[in-house]
Scaffold this active site. Structure first.
Site, PDB file in Angstrom:
ATOM      1  N   GLY A  39       0.956  -1.128   0.336  1.00  0.00           N
ATOM      2  CA  GLY A  39      -0.171  -0.029   0.107  1.00  0.00           C
ATOM      3  C   GLY A  39       1.208   1.228   0.202  1.00  0.00           C
ATOM      4  N   ILE A  40       0.128   2.917   0.094  1.00  0.00           N
ATOM      5  CA  ILE A  40       1.268   3.425   0.210  1.00  0.00           C
ATOM      6  C   ILE A  40       1.661   3.908   0.949  1.00  0.00           C
ATOM      7  CG2 ILE A  40      -1.499   5.390   0.935  1.00  0.00           C
ATOM      8  CD1 ILE A  40      -0.479   7.253  -1.717  1.00  0.00           C
ATOM      9  N   ASP A  84      -3.203 -13.620   2.590  1.00  0.00           N
ATOM     10  CA  ASP A  84      -4.627 -13.595   2.714  1.00  0.00           C
ATOM     11  C   ASP A  84      -5.115 -13.477   4.637  1.00  0.00           C
ATOM     12  OD1 ASP A  84      -7.231 -12.694   3.421  1.00  0.00           O
ATOM     13  OD2 ASP A  84      -8.205 -14.214   1.990  1.00  0.00           O
ATOM     14  N   TRP A 109      -5.800  -2.180   5.313  1.00  0.00           N
ATOM     15  CA  TRP A 109      -7.832  -2.262   5.529  1.00  0.00           C
ATOM     16  C   TRP A 109      -8.076  -2.871   4.198  1.00  0.00           C
ATOM     17  CZ3 TRP A 109     -10.761   1.445   2.922  1.00  0.00           C
ATOM     18  CH2 TRP A 109     -11.161   1.888   1.813  1.00  0.00           C
ATOM     19  N   LYS A 146     -10.575  10.447   8.849  1.00  0.00           N
ATOM     20  CA  LYS A 146     -12.081   9.628   8.592  1.00  0.00           C
ATOM     21  C   LYS A 146     -12.669  10.017  10.225  1.00  0.00           C
ATOM     22  CE  LYS A 146     -12.113   6.184   5.385  1.00  0.00           C
ATOM     23  NZ  LYS A 146     -11.687   4.488   4.910  1.00  0.00           N
ATOM     24  N   TYR A 178     -12.791   2.104  11.824  1.00  0.00           N
ATOM     25  CA  TYR A 178     -11.606   2.030  12.665  1.00  0.00           C
ATOM     26  C   TYR A 178     -12.086   2.881  14.457  1.00  0.00           C
ATOM     27  CZ  TYR A 178      -9.907   4.860   8.858  1.00  0.00           C
ATOM     28  OH  TYR A 178      -9.659   5.899   7.607  1.00  0.00           O
ATOM     29  N   VAL A 204      -3.190  11.487   1.228  1.00  0.00           N
ATOM     30  CA  VAL A 204      -1.995  10.491   1.526  1.00  0.00           C
ATOM     31  C   VAL A 204      -1.227  10.975  -0.082  1.00  0.00           C
ATOM     32  CG1 VAL A 204      -0.412   8.750   2.185  1.00  0.00           C
ATOM     33  CG2 VAL A 204      -1.823   8.379   3.393  1.00  0.00           C
ATOM     34  N   SER A 349     -14.992  17.515  -1.078  1.00  0.00           N
ATOM     35  CA  SER A 349     -14.494  17.746   0.390  1.00  0.00           C
ATOM     36  C   SER A 349     -14.088  18.692   0.716  1.00  0.00           C
ATOM     37  CB  SER A 349     -13.590  16.630   0.977  1.00  0.00           C
ATOM     38  OG  SER A 349     -14.111  15.105   0.586  1.00  0.00           O
TER      39      SER A 349
END
Length: 388
Positions: A39-40, A84, A109, A146, A178, A204, A349
């Site tokens: 991921g990032i 997984d 996530w 969030k 969360y 991000v 947003s």
């Protein structure tokens, strides 16, 4: 130690082979398990943890992700584990033998934002590692802002907190995975005498063609298609988002923030926001994006019907295939490398600004120039041959 957090953009880009001397491997002081390494932020952790001056080091890094190890990650000094983590038995089988783990960085996530599935994934990790890693010290959990305005699936049903967001704001009375992850974290670390940290990064800016919410990758793909079709770069967002201030965070800075909390006693057992420490406007980012790709820019136009980016790009799969082939790029599918739905949310947003005061007061002085961070991510996409 705060001097370390003032490093420049792209510090992890060229990693030396710092863990070997004359063919003999050095001993490790700390061992990280990065869950969501493709991921990032996970990919940035894989780089930053292996820098020779990273506090707590030298670090050994295990990286966990669901998919096979991508080519761009295979070059990093990470022991990759395909797993997984929603499957309890597979997680136990592959992670319980890792008895040397000292720190868990959970930056994963599942895209549906489902509370039960995301909670199960996190539980599976902790249940596999905690009983077997006797030297485990700290669990880092990454969520996001969030927390302050609700998950995407709740949409306009949520009344958000007023910004700037501070960590002491109460939970919103709406479902949010969360909350589930935090509750699991507090319970498991409490009964096992471990320290913890929760990190809430802003939007991000980073590199990862595997991320479900990579705004820079998405905009690079959009600009590339515009250039290929000789069309202007049209801003698909609202007037308010075009003109208002926003904040973001460089993925490397998030990695530094999480490592800081993992090793600095002042940051233990804290909930912490993370952003670059400056603000920007999309109108300025849009101009820079057009310049980087050498195309005409069309900003927000008063009275013009707004068309979402997802709508503009809905039939461009074949176009992207042509671009990849023509420019000899790393093979990707449009749905893999771009999340137009996510860009549409960002462009509608406003006033989602978070405060970094708490981290600063605890000793974290890291920052980034958001515009330079944005351009650096574009450069990295080009370096890895994901865009021409």
């Amino acid at each position: 130690m705060s001097w370390w957090w003032k490093r420049s953009i792209g510090a992890g880009k060229n990693l030396p082979n710092q863990n070997k001397e004359n063919g003999v491997c050095k001993s490790y002081k700390s061992v990280a398990l990065v869950v969501g390494v493709t991921g990032i932020v996970g990919s940035s952790l894989a780089e930053v943890l292996k820098l020779p001056d990273t506090p707590g080091g030298p670090w050994k890094v295990y990286g966990v992700a669901r998919r096979p190890c991508p080519v761009w990650l295979a070059k990093k000094p990470v022991e990759y584990i395909q797993c997984d983590v929603s499957d309890n038995q597979e997680t136990i089988s592959k992670l319980s033998p890792l008895k040397d783990i000292t720190h868990i960085f959970y930056v994963s996530w599942i895209g549906s934002e489902d509370c039960q599935t995301n909670a199960t994934m996190f539980k599976n990790i902790l249940n596999s590692v905690i009983p077997n890693a006797s030297n485990l010290q700290h669990v880092c959990l990454q969520t996001g802002i969030k927390h302050y305005f609700g998950i995407f699936e709740e949409g306009s049903k949520v009344v958000p907190h007023d910004s700037p967001f501070t960590e002491d704001l109460p939970r919103l009375n709406v479902p949010n995975f969360y909350h589930d992850l935090e509750d699991i974290l507090y319970e498991e670390t409490g009964k096992n005498n471990l320290t913890w940290s929760v990190h809430r990064p802003a939007l991000v800016f980073g590199f990862s063609p595997c991320s479900m919410m990579n705004i820079v990758s998405t905009l690079c793909v959009y600009a590339t298609i515009c250039k290929h079709e000789n069309k202007a770069l049209v801003y698909p967002g609202s007037k308010n988002s075009w003109n208002c201030y926003a904040d973001a965070v460089d993925a490397d800075l998030v990695a530094e923030h999480e490592i800081w909390a993992a090793v600095d006693p002042k940051a233990k057992n804290q909930v912490l926001n993370c952003n670059n420490g400056d603000v920007f406007k999309w109108k300025h980012i849009w101009k820079k994006l057009a310049e980087e790709f050498g195309i005409e820019m069309v900003g927000y136009v008063e009275g013009k019907e707004q068309v979402s980016l997802a709508e503009l790009m809905k039939d461009k799969d074949q176009v992207w295939d042509e671009i990849v082939k023509k420019n000899n790029l790393v093979p990707t599918k449009l749905k893999e490398i771009a999340a137009f739905w996510f860009a549409d949310i960002a462009f509608c947003s406003e006033n989602l600004i978070s405060s970094m005061n708490k981290s600063k007061e605890l000793g974290f002085l890291g920052f980034r120039n958001s515009m330079k961070s944005f351009v650096s991510c574009i450069d990295k996409m080009r370096d890895y041959r994901f865009i021409p």
